[in-house]
Enzyme design. Structure first.
Site, PDB file in Angstrom:
ATOM      1  N   ASP A 142      15.633   7.927   5.878  1.00  0.00           N
ATOM      2  CA  ASP A 142      14.326   7.912   5.226  1.00  0.00           C
ATOM      3  C   ASP A 142      14.427   7.602   3.735  1.00  0.00           C
ATOM      4  O   ASP A 142      13.489   7.061   3.149  1.00  0.00           O
ATOM      5  CB  ASP A 142      13.637   9.266   5.399  1.00  0.00           C
ATOM      6  CG  ASP A 142      12.783   9.324   6.654  1.00  0.00           C
ATOM      7  OD1 ASP A 142      12.609   8.287   7.304  1.00  0.00           O
ATOM      8  OD2 ASP A 142      12.300  10.426   6.978  1.00  0.00           O
ATOM      9  N   GLU A 159       0.015 -36.279  29.115  1.00  0.00           N
ATOM     10  CA  GLU A 159      -1.003 -35.325  28.673  1.00  0.00           C
ATOM     11  C   GLU A 159      -2.310 -36.030  28.306  1.00  0.00           C
ATOM     12  O   GLU A 159      -3.196 -35.432  27.710  1.00  0.00           O
ATOM     13  CB  GLU A 159      -0.479 -34.527  27.476  1.00  0.00           C
ATOM     14  CG  GLU A 159       0.728 -33.656  27.817  1.00  0.00           C
ATOM     15  CD  GLU A 159       1.235 -32.833  26.637  1.00  0.00           C
ATOM     16  OE1 GLU A 159       0.747 -33.063  25.498  1.00  0.00           O
ATOM     17  OE2 GLU A 159       2.096 -31.974  26.842  1.00  0.00           O
ATOM     18  N   ASN A 205      -3.583   5.902   6.252  1.00  0.00           N
ATOM     19  CA  ASN A 205      -4.288   6.657   7.285  1.00  0.00           C
ATOM     20  C   ASN A 205      -5.016   5.721   8.248  1.00  0.00           C
ATOM     21  O   ASN A 205      -4.855   4.496   8.193  1.00  0.00           O
ATOM     22  CB  ASN A 205      -5.258   7.657   6.641  1.00  0.00           C
ATOM     23  CG  ASN A 205      -6.327   6.965   5.801  1.00  0.00           C
ATOM     24  OD1 ASN A 205      -6.614   5.774   5.966  1.00  0.00           O
ATOM     25  ND2 ASN A 205      -6.928   7.712   4.887  1.00  0.00           N
ATOM     26  N   HIS A 264       5.987  15.929   9.633  1.00  0.00           N
ATOM     27  CA  HIS A 264       5.149  14.855   9.077  1.00  0.00           C
ATOM     28  C   HIS A 264       3.670  15.152   9.287  1.00  0.00           C
ATOM     29  O   HIS A 264       2.882  15.134   8.355  1.00  0.00           O
ATOM     30  CB  HIS A 264       5.512  13.512   9.712  1.00  0.00           C
ATOM     31  CG  HIS A 264       6.648  12.821   9.039  1.00  0.00           C
ATOM     32  ND1 HIS A 264       6.573  12.318   7.768  1.00  0.00           N
ATOM     33  CD2 HIS A 264       7.902  12.555   9.468  1.00  0.00           C
ATOM     34  CE1 HIS A 264       7.720  11.768   7.436  1.00  0.00           C
ATOM     35  NE2 HIS A 264       8.555  11.899   8.442  1.00  0.00           N
ATOM     36  N   TYR A 322       0.856  -1.190   0.000  1.00  0.00           N
ATOM     37  CA  TYR A 322       0.000   0.000   0.000  1.00  0.00           C
ATOM     38  C   TYR A 322       0.885   1.231   0.000  1.00  0.00           C
ATOM     39  O   TYR A 322       1.768   1.386   0.843  1.00  0.00           O
ATOM     40  CB  TYR A 322      -0.918   0.016   1.228  1.00  0.00           C
ATOM     41  CG  TYR A 322      -1.969   1.109   1.149  1.00  0.00           C
ATOM     42  CD1 TYR A 322      -3.276   0.803   0.788  1.00  0.00           C
ATOM     43  CD2 TYR A 322      -1.652   2.438   1.404  1.00  0.00           C
ATOM     44  CE1 TYR A 322      -4.243   1.803   0.697  1.00  0.00           C
ATOM     45  CE2 TYR A 322      -2.598   3.439   1.314  1.00  0.00           C
ATOM     46  CZ  TYR A 322      -3.890   3.115   0.947  1.00  0.00           C
ATOM     47  OH  TYR A 322      -4.837   4.100   0.841  1.00  0.00           O
ATOM     48  N   GLN A 373      10.911  15.400  11.855  1.00  0.00           N
ATOM     49  CA  GLN A 373       9.805  14.520  12.223  1.00  0.00           C
ATOM     50  C   GLN A 373       8.536  15.320  12.469  1.00  0.00           C
ATOM     51  O   GLN A 373       7.444  14.905  12.094  1.00  0.00           O
ATOM     52  CB  GLN A 373      10.154  13.706  13.474  1.00  0.00           C
ATOM     53  CG  GLN A 373      11.270  12.726  13.259  1.00  0.00           C
ATOM     54  CD  GLN A 373      11.036  11.836  12.058  1.00  0.00           C
ATOM     55  OE1 GLN A 373      10.073  11.072  12.010  1.00  0.00           O
ATOM     56  NE2 GLN A 373      11.909  11.933  11.069  1.00  0.00           N
ATOM     57  N   HIS A 413      -1.294 -40.314  20.475  1.00  0.00           N
ATOM     58  CA  HIS A 413       0.046 -39.765  20.268  1.00  0.00           C
ATOM     59  C   HIS A 413       1.096 -40.774  20.731  1.00  0.00           C
ATOM     60  O   HIS A 413       2.088 -41.044  20.038  1.00  0.00           O
ATOM     61  CB  HIS A 413       0.234 -38.467  21.069  1.00  0.00           C
ATOM     62  CG  HIS A 413      -0.328 -37.248  20.416  1.00  0.00           C
ATOM     63  ND1 HIS A 413      -1.666 -37.045  20.242  1.00  0.00           N
ATOM     64  CD2 HIS A 413       0.291 -36.140  19.910  1.00  0.00           C
ATOM     65  CE1 HIS A 413      -1.873 -35.878  19.662  1.00  0.00           C
ATOM     66  NE2 HIS A 413      -0.697 -35.312  19.442  1.00  0.00           N
ATOM     67  N   GLN A 434     -10.921  -0.153   1.150  1.00  0.00           N
ATOM     68  CA  GLN A 434     -11.332  -1.024   0.040  1.00  0.00           C
ATOM     69  C   GLN A 434     -10.116  -1.673  -0.636  1.00  0.00           C
ATOM     70  O   GLN A 434     -10.196  -2.815  -1.095  1.00  0.00           O
ATOM     71  CB  GLN A 434     -12.174  -0.250  -0.986  1.00  0.00           C
ATOM     72  CG  GLN A 434     -11.498   0.915  -1.663  1.00  0.00           C
ATOM     73  CD  GLN A 434     -11.674   2.214  -0.912  1.00  0.00           C
ATOM     74  OE1 GLN A 434     -11.912   2.223   0.283  1.00  0.00           O
ATOM     75  NE2 GLN A 434     -11.546   3.332  -1.622  1.00  0.00           N
ATOM     76  N   SER A 438       4.951   9.307  13.315  1.00  0.00           N
ATOM     77  CA  SER A 438       6.402   9.271  13.252  1.00  0.00           C
ATOM     78  C   SER A 438       7.002   9.956  14.480  1.00  0.00           C
ATOM     79  O   SER A 438       6.392  10.857  15.066  1.00  0.00           O
ATOM     80  CB  SER A 438       6.882   9.964  11.976  1.00  0.00           C
ATOM     81  OG  SER A 438       8.258   9.730  11.781  1.00  0.00           O
ATOM     82  N   GLU A 474      11.103   5.273  17.468  1.00  0.00           N
ATOM     83  CA  GLU A 474      11.205   4.835  16.067  1.00  0.00           C
ATOM     84  C   GLU A 474      12.571   5.225  15.509  1.00  0.00           C
ATOM     85  O   GLU A 474      13.279   4.405  14.925  1.00  0.00           O
ATOM     86  CB  GLU A 474      10.094   5.497  15.257  1.00  0.00           C
ATOM     87  CG  GLU A 474      10.135   5.184  13.777  1.00  0.00           C
ATOM     88  CD  GLU A 474       9.139   6.019  12.985  1.00  0.00           C
ATOM     89  OE1 GLU A 474       8.867   5.658  11.825  1.00  0.00           O
ATOM     90  OE2 GLU A 474       8.654   7.048  13.503  1.00  0.00           O
ATOM     91  N   HIS A 475      12.943   6.491  15.659  1.00  0.00           N
ATOM     92  CA  HIS A 475      14.247   6.995  15.225  1.00  0.00           C
ATOM     93  C   HIS A 475      15.002   7.504  16.446  1.00  0.00           C
ATOM     94  O   HIS A 475      14.482   8.350  17.179  1.00  0.00           O
ATOM     95  CB  HIS A 475      14.096   8.154  14.236  1.00  0.00           C
ATOM     96  CG  HIS A 475      13.238   7.840  13.049  1.00  0.00           C
ATOM     97  ND1 HIS A 475      11.924   8.288  12.944  1.00  0.00           N
ATOM     98  CD2 HIS A 475      13.497   7.137  11.925  1.00  0.00           C
ATOM     99  CE1 HIS A 475      11.422   7.873  11.798  1.00  0.00           C
ATOM    100  NE2 HIS A 475      12.350   7.170  11.162  1.00  0.00           N
TER     101      HIS A 475
END
Length: 436
Positions: free
Chosen positions: A365, A419, A218, A266, A134, A263, A424, A195, A241, A331-332
């Site tokens: 990045d 068990e 999003n 963003h 995506y 950052q 088994h 979708q 971010s 994250e960074h």
């Protein structure tokens, strides 16, 4: 521009509570989003292309009639590449090569070993058959997202890569399509939103079902990915971010200010935090931020981000800074300090670590090589960057010789009866050699 960025001291009473409140992020969508996404996903599952066309026309303001209108051919991708400036194409190709070279080193191989009895144990590593990527689209251009999500899949040996990218109002971004061509995407569909995620998860008459969906989006995309997880694999549910800069006070304050901006620009929910044992330096950075923010085209976003979720934290010393870095699990993480290779040993939790004063997060990045798809919101405590390993699966290999089966059965059968699983136990015991 005056910036009301929060300032903390790790020595103050209640600091940990203040830090936890600053870091808190609820990435779960509300009931309205959940309901809307559930309806879209179900309609696509039941009606396939018909529903995809309906939602695409509704949300992206398109006038699609036939599903064939949703696909962009490889020839069209090549033409898009021709429309992009040669200099930008060169940069895309250079970045793609660097990302490829880095991820080549992540490839895992199958392995096995043989025991004295002749029993063979091992692991078979196999690439996924088909992956969906995506990519945000429309007027926004994220060619770097194409490269970072597609290149490791190609290195892993994924047979087919399907890319989906929304084109609101029919706006097609040539840079994104050029990146898709350079990265080697097999098929591209101009759809987005929940979708698109549903179409990749369940398949439609024209869009093939994939094994895993990766890539940013999003809240509707993130919610849909979470909803179809289990039907397909997903990379992660990403939050805003974030960057944590640890600086000893010896880096140019303007550099640090811009790293924090990188950052904050963003979106309004992005998070930028500076940690330093040098209080005078923190004040210099804040002054630099207030002086430089008006030079930024996204200054309004930067201001909201910094004032809502940013922070300047004064710590006792560098050991204290490392402790906070591990709490944040950013994250960074930039270590803009002397001897970063020494201090990095103390870091346990971070998505990507940028070592030294001359290593801004921005190069990661786009073109350094490591993946920019990273765990956010503290999930670096248990998650890793996107990589080749996300596009490979592992199967265990077990081969028993007659002697090996007999030996293992003598261990397995009593455990199975412990068990209360008699079948088994008997299944194993049938393999016990009579003279053993």
């Amino acid at each position: 521009m005056k910036l009301n960025v929060r300032e903390f001291s790790s020595s103050s009473e209640g600091f940990r509570d203040e830090l936890d409140a600053l870091l808190a992020w609820d990435s779960v969508s509300d009931a309205g989003v959940q309901h809307a996404v559930a309806g879209i996903v179900e309609q696509v599952r039941l009606k396939g292309d018909e529903a995809v066309i309906e939602f695409t026309n509704k949300f992206d303001r398109r006038q699609v009639v036939e599903s064939s209108e949703l696909e962009i051919s490889r020839d069209e991708l090549a033409l898009a590449k021709e429309r992009v400036s040669p200099e930008l194409v060169d940069n895309l190709e250079a970045a793609a090569q660097r990302v490829n070279d880095y991820h080549e080193r992540q490839k895992q191989s199958s392995w096995q070993y043989q025991e004295d009895s002749g029993t063979v144990l091992g692991q078979k590593v196999t690439p996924l058959d088909r992956v969906g990527v995506y990519v945000p689209g429309g007027k926004a251009a994220y060619p770097s997202s194409v490269l970072m999500n597609v290149m490791p899949a190609k290195v892993a040996g994924v047979k087919e890569i399907i890319m989906v990218v929304p084109t609101p109002d029919g706006v097609v971004n040539d840079i994104v399509l050029a990146a898709a061509y350079i990265a080697g995407v097999d098929r591209v569909f101009t759809i987005g939103g929940a979708q698109a995620v549903a179409a990749l998860a369940y398949g439609t008459q024209s869009i093939p079902k994939v094994d895993k969906i990766v890539g940013p989006g999003n809240i509707f995309v993130a919610t849909a990915k979470k909803m179809v997880f289990g039907v397909v694999g997903i990379d992660m549910i990403a939050g805003p971010s974030e960057i944590l800069v640890v600086c000893d006070g010896k880096t140019d304050p303007d550099w640090i200010a811009m790293d924090l901006f990188s950052q904050a620009e963003h979106d309004e929910d992005a998070q930028s935090i500076l940690v330093s044992p040098d209080l005078a330096f923190i004040k210099e950075v804040k002054s630099a931020m207030e002086r430089l923010v008006d030079t930024q085209s996204r200054k309004d976003i930067i201001k909201v981000s910094l004032e809502n979720r940013g922070a300047l934290i004064h710590v006792k010393d560098m050991d204290d800074a490392m402790d906070i870095a591990n709490i944040v699990a950013a994250e960074h993480l930039e270590l803009s300090i002397d001897e970063p290779e020494k201090w990095v040993e103390k870091i346990r939790h971070a998505g990507a670590i940028f070592m030294g004063r001359h290593t801004p997060e921005a190069v990661g990045d786009y073109c350094a090589g490591p993946n920019h798809v990273l765990p956010t919101s503290g999930t670096a405590r248990f998650s890793s960057p996107l990589g080749v390993y996300d596009f490979q699966k592992r199967s265990s290999l077990i081969y028993c010789s007659p002697e090996g089966a007999s030996d293992l059965a003598k261990i397995a059968a009593p455990l199975a009866r412990g068990e209360s699983l008699e079948a088994h136990a008997m299944s194993a015991e049938y393999r016990i050699l009579k003279d053993a």
